[in-house]
Write a protein that holds these residues in place. Structure first.
Motif, short mmCIF file in Angstrom:
data_model
loop_
_atom_site.label_atom_id
_atom_site.label_comp_id
_atom_site.label_asym_id
_atom_site.label_seq_id
_atom_site.Cartn_x
_atom_site.Cartn_y
_atom_site.Cartn_z
N LEU A 164 -12.99 -11.27 5.18
CA LEU A 164 -13.43 -10.30 6.20
C LEU A 164 -13.69 -8.94 5.57
O LEU A 164 -14.60 -8.22 5.97
N SER A 203 -16.97 -9.08 4.22
CA SER A 203 -18.02 -9.11 5.25
C SER A 203 -18.48 -7.70 5.59
O SER A 203 -19.54 -7.49 6.17
N ARG A 204 -17.65 -6.69 5.21
CA ARG A 204 -18.05 -5.31 5.46
C ARG A 204 -19.22 -4.92 4.56
O ARG A 204 -20.00 -4.05 4.88
N SER A 207 -21.47 -7.37 3.35
CA SER A 207 -22.44 -8.11 4.14
C SER A 207 -21.90 -9.52 4.39
O SER A 207 -21.12 -10.04 3.60
N GLU A 208 -22.33 -10.09 5.49
CA GLU A 208 -21.89 -11.45 5.81
C GLU A 208 -22.41 -12.42 4.76
O GLU A 208 -21.74 -13.39 4.41
N THR A 209 -23.61 -12.14 4.26
CA THR A 209 -24.18 -13.01 3.22
C THR A 209 -23.30 -12.98 1.97
O THR A 209 -23.04 -14.02 1.36
N MET A 251 -20.14 -12.35 1.87
CA MET A 251 -18.91 -13.06 2.19
C MET A 251 -19.07 -14.57 2.02
O MET A 251 -18.25 -15.23 1.39
N ARG A 283 -16.52 -10.54 17.31
CA ARG A 283 -17.16 -10.60 16.00
C ARG A 283 -16.29 -11.37 14.99
O ARG A 283 -16.80 -12.16 14.19
N LYS A 284 -14.98 -11.14 15.06
CA LYS A 284 -14.10 -11.84 14.13
C LYS A 284 -14.14 -13.35 14.36
O LYS A 284 -14.10 -14.13 13.41
N GLU A 313 -16.65 -15.05 15.51
CA GLU A 313 -17.93 -15.54 14.94
C GLU A 313 -17.79 -15.78 13.44
O GLU A 313 -18.21 -16.81 12.91
N LEU A 314 -17.20 -14.79 12.75
CA LEU A 314 -17.04 -14.91 11.30
C LEU A 314 -16.07 -16.04 10.95
O LEU A 314 -16.30 -16.82 10.03
N ARG A 351 -17.72 -19.37 11.29
CA ARG A 351 -18.67 -19.63 10.20
C ARG A 351 -17.93 -20.03 8.92
O ARG A 351 -18.33 -20.96 8.22
#
Ligand SMILES: [Zn+2]
Length: 341
Positions: free
Chosen positions: A224, A227-228, A230-232, A234, A282-283, A285-286, A289
Protein backbone atom coordinates in the motif's frame (compact mmCIF):
# COMPACT_ATOMS: atom_id res chain seq x y z
CA UNK A 1 -6.05 -30.15 -2.63
CA UNK A 2 -8.18 -29.27 -5.60
CA UNK A 3 -5.44 -27.88 -7.83
CA UNK A 4 -1.76 -28.46 -8.40
CA UNK A 5 -0.56 -24.91 -7.91
CA UNK A 6 1.84 -24.24 -5.04
CA UNK A 7 0.29 -23.00 -1.83
CA UNK A 8 0.34 -19.55 -0.32
CA UNK A 9 -0.91 -19.10 3.21
CA UNK A 10 -2.76 -15.92 4.14
CA UNK A 11 -3.03 -14.52 7.65
CA UNK A 12 -4.24 -11.31 9.25
CA UNK A 13 -2.92 -9.98 12.57
CA UNK A 14 -5.94 -8.38 14.23
CA UNK A 15 -4.08 -5.55 15.96
CA UNK A 16 -6.82 -3.43 17.51
CA UNK A 17 -7.18 0.35 17.73
CA UNK A 18 -5.86 0.43 21.33
CA UNK A 19 -2.69 -1.47 20.44
CA UNK A 20 -1.78 1.01 17.69
CA UNK A 21 -2.39 3.89 20.12
CA UNK A 22 -0.34 2.15 22.80
CA UNK A 23 2.59 1.46 20.51
CA UNK A 24 2.48 5.04 19.29
CA UNK A 25 2.52 6.33 22.90
CA UNK A 26 -0.93 7.99 22.67
CA UNK A 27 -3.11 8.65 25.72
CA UNK A 28 -6.41 6.85 26.01
CA UNK A 29 -5.31 3.38 24.96
CA UNK A 30 -5.96 2.11 28.52
CA UNK A 31 -9.70 2.31 27.82
CA UNK A 32 -9.00 -0.27 25.08
CA UNK A 33 -10.86 1.47 22.23
CA UNK A 34 -11.80 -1.11 19.62
CA UNK A 35 -12.75 -1.17 15.94
CA UNK A 36 -13.98 -4.78 15.95
CA UNK A 37 -17.53 -3.55 15.24
CA UNK A 38 -16.30 -1.88 12.04
CA UNK A 39 -13.52 -4.20 11.00
CA UNK A 40 -15.10 -7.65 10.97
CA UNK A 41 -18.35 -6.64 9.25
CA UNK A 42 -16.15 -4.96 6.61
CA UNK A 43 -13.61 -7.71 6.02
CA UNK A 44 -15.68 -10.91 6.20
CA UNK A 45 -17.93 -10.15 3.17
CA UNK A 46 -14.88 -9.08 1.12
CA UNK A 47 -13.06 -12.33 1.87
CA UNK A 48 -16.19 -14.30 1.10
CA UNK A 49 -16.54 -12.61 -2.27
CA UNK A 50 -12.89 -13.37 -3.06
CA UNK A 51 -13.30 -16.97 -1.88
CA UNK A 52 -10.40 -16.70 0.59
CA UNK A 53 -10.28 -18.53 3.94
CA UNK A 54 -7.49 -17.28 6.15
CA UNK A 55 -6.05 -17.27 9.66
CA UNK A 56 -6.91 -14.37 11.96
CA UNK A 57 -4.28 -13.99 14.68
CA UNK A 58 -6.27 -12.68 17.66
CA UNK A 59 -5.02 -10.76 20.70
CA UNK A 60 -6.26 -12.42 23.91
CA UNK A 61 -7.16 -9.13 25.56
CA UNK A 62 -9.65 -8.49 22.74
CA UNK A 63 -11.06 -12.01 22.82
CA UNK A 64 -11.80 -11.50 26.54
CA UNK A 65 -14.22 -8.63 25.75
CA UNK A 66 -17.73 -10.16 25.76
CA UNK A 67 -18.97 -7.82 22.98
CA UNK A 68 -16.27 -9.20 20.66
CA UNK A 69 -17.33 -12.84 20.92
CA UNK A 70 -20.01 -12.66 18.18
CA UNK A 71 -17.37 -11.32 15.76
CA UNK A 72 -15.01 -14.19 16.52
CA UNK A 73 -17.86 -16.67 16.13
CA UNK A 74 -18.65 -15.09 12.77
CA UNK A 75 -15.01 -15.61 11.75
CA UNK A 76 -15.28 -19.36 12.47
CA UNK A 77 -18.75 -19.63 10.89
CA UNK A 78 -17.35 -18.08 7.68
CA UNK A 79 -14.75 -20.88 7.46
CA UNK A 80 -11.69 -18.99 8.70
CA UNK A 81 -9.52 -20.03 11.62
CA UNK A 82 -8.09 -18.20 14.61
CA UNK A 83 -4.48 -18.10 15.80
CA UNK A 84 -2.82 -16.83 18.98
CA UNK A 85 -1.30 -13.32 18.84
CA UNK A 86 -0.44 -13.15 22.61
CA UNK A 87 -2.63 -11.73 25.37
CA UNK A 88 -1.38 -8.16 25.77
CA UNK A 89 0.26 -7.66 22.35
CA UNK A 90 3.51 -6.35 23.77
CA UNK A 91 6.20 -6.49 21.09
CA UNK A 92 8.90 -6.89 23.74
CA UNK A 93 7.44 -10.27 24.72
CA UNK A 94 10.80 -11.88 23.86
CA UNK A 95 12.35 -10.15 26.90
CA UNK A 96 9.90 -11.70 29.40
CA UNK A 97 10.87 -14.57 31.74
CA UNK A 98 9.49 -18.00 30.78
CA UNK A 99 6.65 -18.01 33.33
CA UNK A 100 5.32 -14.70 32.04
CA UNK A 101 5.57 -15.89 28.44
CA UNK A 102 3.63 -19.02 29.39
CA UNK A 103 0.89 -16.86 30.92
CA UNK A 104 0.69 -14.73 27.77
CA UNK A 105 0.21 -17.81 25.58
CA UNK A 106 -2.15 -19.66 27.91
CA UNK A 107 -4.37 -16.69 28.76
CA UNK A 108 -4.74 -15.74 25.09
CA UNK A 109 -5.50 -19.31 24.06
CA UNK A 110 -8.18 -19.66 26.74
CA UNK A 111 -9.82 -16.34 25.94
CA UNK A 112 -9.88 -17.08 22.20
CA UNK A 113 -11.29 -20.57 22.80
CA UNK A 114 -14.00 -19.22 25.11
CA UNK A 115 -15.03 -16.51 22.62
CA UNK A 116 -14.72 -18.36 19.30
CA UNK A 117 -15.12 -22.02 20.26
CA UNK A 118 -11.83 -22.87 18.51
CA UNK A 119 -8.52 -23.77 20.16
CA UNK A 120 -5.51 -22.04 18.62
CA UNK A 121 -2.70 -24.21 17.22
CA UNK A 122 -0.53 -21.49 15.69
CA UNK A 123 1.20 -18.45 17.10
CA UNK A 124 2.51 -15.15 15.81
CA UNK A 125 4.40 -12.88 18.19
CA UNK A 126 3.43 -9.21 18.41
CA UNK A 127 5.93 -7.11 16.46
CA UNK A 128 7.61 -10.35 15.21
CA UNK A 129 8.89 -11.05 18.76
CA UNK A 130 9.95 -14.56 19.71
CA UNK A 131 12.39 -16.36 21.99
CA UNK A 132 13.51 -19.94 22.63
CA UNK A 133 11.45 -19.95 25.86
CA UNK A 134 8.37 -18.94 23.89
CA UNK A 135 8.87 -21.79 21.40
CA UNK A 136 9.19 -24.28 24.28
CA UNK A 137 5.81 -23.11 25.62
CA UNK A 138 4.25 -23.57 22.18
CA UNK A 139 5.56 -27.13 21.94
CA UNK A 140 4.39 -27.85 25.51
CA UNK A 141 0.90 -26.82 24.45
CA UNK A 142 0.92 -28.85 21.25
CA UNK A 143 1.11 -25.98 18.77
CA UNK A 144 1.52 -26.97 15.14
CA UNK A 145 3.67 -24.01 14.08
CA UNK A 146 5.11 -20.62 14.92
CA UNK A 147 4.86 -17.74 12.44
CA UNK A 148 6.69 -14.96 14.28
CA UNK A 149 9.76 -14.37 12.16
CA UNK A 150 10.16 -11.71 9.48
CA UNK A 151 13.48 -12.41 7.73
CA UNK A 152 14.56 -8.95 6.63
CA UNK A 153 17.52 -6.65 7.06
CA UNK A 154 15.18 -3.68 7.46
CA UNK A 155 14.23 -4.24 11.15
CA UNK A 156 16.66 -1.63 12.55
CA UNK A 157 15.41 0.87 9.97
CA UNK A 158 11.78 0.23 10.98
CA UNK A 159 12.77 0.66 14.64
CA UNK A 160 14.55 3.96 13.93
CA UNK A 161 11.47 5.26 12.14
CA UNK A 162 9.27 4.13 15.02
CA UNK A 163 11.46 5.81 17.69
CA UNK A 164 11.41 8.95 15.60
CA UNK A 165 7.60 9.09 15.26
CA UNK A 166 6.36 7.70 18.60
CA UNK A 167 6.10 9.62 21.87
CA UNK A 168 8.17 7.52 24.27
CA UNK A 169 9.84 7.96 27.66
CA UNK A 170 13.45 6.77 28.11
CA UNK A 171 12.12 3.72 30.01
CA UNK A 172 9.80 2.85 27.11
CA UNK A 173 12.70 3.21 24.68
CA UNK A 174 14.74 0.76 26.75
CA UNK A 175 11.82 -1.70 26.85
CA UNK A 176 11.49 -1.46 23.07
CA UNK A 177 15.23 -1.71 22.35
CA UNK A 178 14.90 -4.91 20.29
CA UNK A 179 11.64 -4.02 18.56
CA UNK A 180 11.39 -5.34 14.98
CA UNK A 181 14.63 -7.29 15.45
CA UNK A 182 18.18 -6.66 14.37
CA UNK A 183 20.01 -6.91 11.09
CA UNK A 184 20.80 -10.55 11.86
CA UNK A 185 17.11 -11.38 11.39
CA UNK A 186 17.93 -10.97 7.72
CA UNK A 187 20.09 -14.09 7.95
CA UNK A 188 17.13 -16.28 8.81
CA UNK A 189 15.53 -18.45 6.13
CA UNK A 190 12.57 -17.24 4.08
CA UNK A 191 11.24 -20.76 3.51
CA UNK A 192 9.66 -22.83 6.33
CA UNK A 193 12.03 -24.87 8.51
CA UNK A 194 12.18 -26.55 11.90
CA UNK A 195 13.63 -24.85 14.93
CA UNK A 196 15.82 -27.16 17.04
CA UNK A 197 14.95 -26.15 20.60
CA UNK A 198 17.18 -26.31 23.69
CA UNK A 199 14.98 -29.15 25.05
CA UNK A 200 15.81 -31.29 22.01
CA UNK A 201 12.32 -30.89 20.53
CA UNK A 202 11.48 -29.15 17.25
CA UNK A 203 8.87 -26.65 16.08
CA UNK A 204 7.80 -25.76 12.55
CA UNK A 205 8.51 -22.14 11.64
CA UNK A 206 6.58 -20.49 8.82
CA UNK A 207 8.24 -17.08 8.33
CA UNK A 208 6.36 -14.07 7.01
CA UNK A 209 7.70 -14.23 3.47
CA UNK A 210 10.01 -11.50 2.26
CA UNK A 211 11.28 -11.30 -1.30
CA UNK A 212 13.63 -14.26 -1.80
CA UNK A 213 17.21 -13.10 -2.24
CA UNK A 214 17.00 -9.48 -1.17
CA UNK A 215 14.58 -10.08 1.72
CA UNK A 216 12.57 -6.90 1.35
CA UNK A 217 9.01 -7.24 2.71
CA UNK A 218 6.06 -7.47 0.37
CA UNK A 219 3.19 -7.82 2.81
CA UNK A 220 0.18 -5.65 2.11
CA UNK A 221 1.07 -2.67 4.33
CA UNK A 222 4.29 -2.39 2.36
CA UNK A 223 2.49 -2.71 -0.98
CA UNK A 224 0.00 0.00 0.00
CA UNK A 225 2.93 2.26 0.70
CA UNK A 226 4.14 1.62 -2.85
CA UNK A 227 0.67 2.27 -4.22
CA UNK A 228 1.26 5.89 -3.25
CA UNK A 229 3.86 6.02 -6.00
CA UNK A 230 1.47 4.26 -8.36
CA UNK A 231 -0.79 1.25 -8.42
CA UNK A 232 1.15 -0.02 -11.42
CA UNK A 233 4.39 0.13 -9.41
CA UNK A 234 2.72 -1.73 -6.58
CA UNK A 235 1.51 -4.57 -8.81
CA UNK A 236 4.85 -4.72 -10.66
CA UNK A 237 6.66 -5.08 -7.34
CA UNK A 238 4.24 -7.77 -6.17
CA UNK A 239 4.62 -9.68 -9.44
CA UNK A 240 8.41 -9.52 -9.11
CA UNK A 241 8.21 -10.85 -5.55
CA UNK A 242 5.88 -13.67 -6.61
CA UNK A 243 8.08 -14.53 -9.58
CA UNK A 244 11.07 -14.75 -7.20
CA UNK A 245 9.00 -17.05 -4.98
CA UNK A 246 8.17 -19.28 -7.94
CA UNK A 247 11.74 -19.58 -9.24
CA UNK A 248 13.13 -20.31 -5.75
CA UNK A 249 10.36 -22.78 -4.88
CA UNK A 250 9.17 -20.56 -2.03
CA UNK A 251 5.53 -20.86 -1.05
CA UNK A 252 4.67 -17.46 0.40
CA UNK A 253 3.05 -16.78 3.73
CA UNK A 254 1.30 -13.49 3.08
CA UNK A 255 0.61 -11.12 5.96
CA UNK A 256 -2.29 -8.68 6.34
CA UNK A 257 -3.30 -6.12 8.98
CA UNK A 258 -6.62 -4.36 9.72
CA UNK A 259 -5.26 -1.04 8.47
CA UNK A 260 -4.72 -2.65 5.07
CA UNK A 261 -8.51 -2.66 4.73
CA UNK A 262 -9.73 0.14 7.00
CA UNK A 263 -9.53 3.72 5.75
CA UNK A 264 -9.00 6.90 7.69
CA UNK A 265 -12.78 7.42 7.43
CA UNK A 266 -13.30 4.25 9.52
CA UNK A 267 -10.56 4.74 12.14
CA UNK A 268 -10.09 8.51 12.48
CA UNK A 269 -7.96 8.14 15.64
CA UNK A 270 -5.27 6.50 13.50
CA UNK A 271 -4.90 9.21 10.89
CA UNK A 272 -1.24 9.54 11.93
CA UNK A 273 -0.58 6.06 10.54
CA UNK A 274 0.94 5.77 7.04
CA UNK A 275 -1.70 5.19 4.37
CA UNK A 276 -4.62 6.32 6.54
CA UNK A 277 -5.40 9.18 4.19
CA UNK A 278 -6.86 6.53 1.84
CA UNK A 279 -10.55 5.67 2.16
CA UNK A 280 -11.70 2.22 3.15
CA UNK A 281 -13.29 1.78 -0.28
CA UNK A 282 -9.99 2.46 -2.04
CA UNK A 283 -8.10 0.10 0.25
CA UNK A 284 -10.52 -2.71 -0.47
CA UNK A 285 -10.08 -2.18 -4.21
CA UNK A 286 -6.31 -2.45 -3.80
CA UNK A 287 -6.66 -5.42 -1.44
CA UNK A 288 -8.87 -7.30 -3.92
CA UNK A 289 -6.41 -6.63 -6.74
CA UNK A 290 -3.46 -7.87 -4.68
CA UNK A 291 -5.28 -11.01 -3.56
CA UNK A 292 -6.39 -11.81 -7.12
CA UNK A 293 -2.78 -11.43 -8.28
CA UNK A 294 -1.60 -13.74 -5.49
CA UNK A 295 -4.38 -16.20 -6.31
CA UNK A 296 -3.35 -16.30 -9.98
CA UNK A 297 -0.08 -17.99 -9.09
CA UNK A 298 -0.85 -19.78 -5.83
CA UNK A 299 -3.62 -21.73 -4.16
CA UNK A 300 -4.56 -19.60 -1.14
CA UNK A 301 -4.99 -21.44 2.16
CA UNK A 302 -4.98 -20.72 5.89
CA UNK A 303 -1.90 -21.21 8.05
CA UNK A 304 -2.72 -24.61 9.55
CA UNK A 305 -3.49 -26.08 6.11
CA UNK A 306 -0.13 -24.79 4.91
CA UNK A 307 1.61 -26.12 8.03
CA UNK A 308 0.16 -29.62 7.64
CA UNK A 309 1.12 -29.76 3.96
CA UNK A 310 4.68 -28.67 4.77
CA UNK A 311 5.03 -31.23 7.57
CA UNK A 312 3.79 -34.02 5.29
CA UNK A 313 6.55 -33.35 2.74
CA UNK A 314 9.88 -35.14 2.83
CA UNK A 315 11.56 -31.93 1.66
CA UNK A 316 10.97 -29.95 4.85
CA UNK A 317 14.29 -28.45 5.86
CA UNK A 318 15.59 -30.11 8.97
CA UNK A 319 16.87 -28.06 11.79
CA UNK A 320 18.00 -24.56 12.43
CA UNK A 321 19.47 -24.03 15.87
CA UNK A 322 17.36 -21.61 17.86
CA UNK A 323 19.00 -18.64 19.50
CA UNK A 324 17.54 -15.57 21.19
CA UNK A 325 17.87 -12.56 18.96
CA UNK A 326 18.62 -10.06 21.72
CA UNK A 327 21.29 -11.81 23.73
CA UNK A 328 22.76 -14.65 21.70
CA UNK A 329 25.10 -14.67 18.72
CA UNK A 330 23.52 -14.89 15.30
CA UNK A 331 21.86 -18.20 14.53
CA UNK A 332 24.06 -20.67 12.75
CA UNK A 333 23.32 -20.44 9.04
CA UNK A 334 21.13 -23.33 8.00
CA UNK A 335 23.05 -26.04 6.14
CA UNK A 336 23.15 -25.88 2.34
CA UNK A 337 19.85 -26.60 0.70
CA UNK A 338 17.90 -25.86 3.84
CA UNK A 339 17.87 -22.15 4.06
CA UNK A 340 15.71 -21.23 1.11
CA UNK A 341 16.71 -17.98 -0.46
ZN1 LIG B 1 0.23 -7.51 15.95
Amino acid sequence: MTDSRPLASVSLDVDNLWSYLKTHGDAGWEQRPSYYDVFFPTVLPVLDELGIRLTFFIVGRDAAVPAHAPHLQAVIAAGHEVGNHSFEHEPWLDRYPPDRIAREINDAEEAILAASGQRTIGFRGPGYSWSPALFEVLVDRGYLYDASTLPTYLGPLARAYYFWTARLTPAQREERATLFGGARDGLRPVRPYRWALPSGRTLLEIPVTTMPGIKIPFHLSYLLYLSRVSETAMIAYLRTALMMCRVTGTEPSFLLHPLDLLGGDQAPALRFFPGMDLTGKRKIELFARVMRTLGTHFSLVNMSTHAREIIARPTLASRTAVSGRATMPAAAPAPAGQSGA
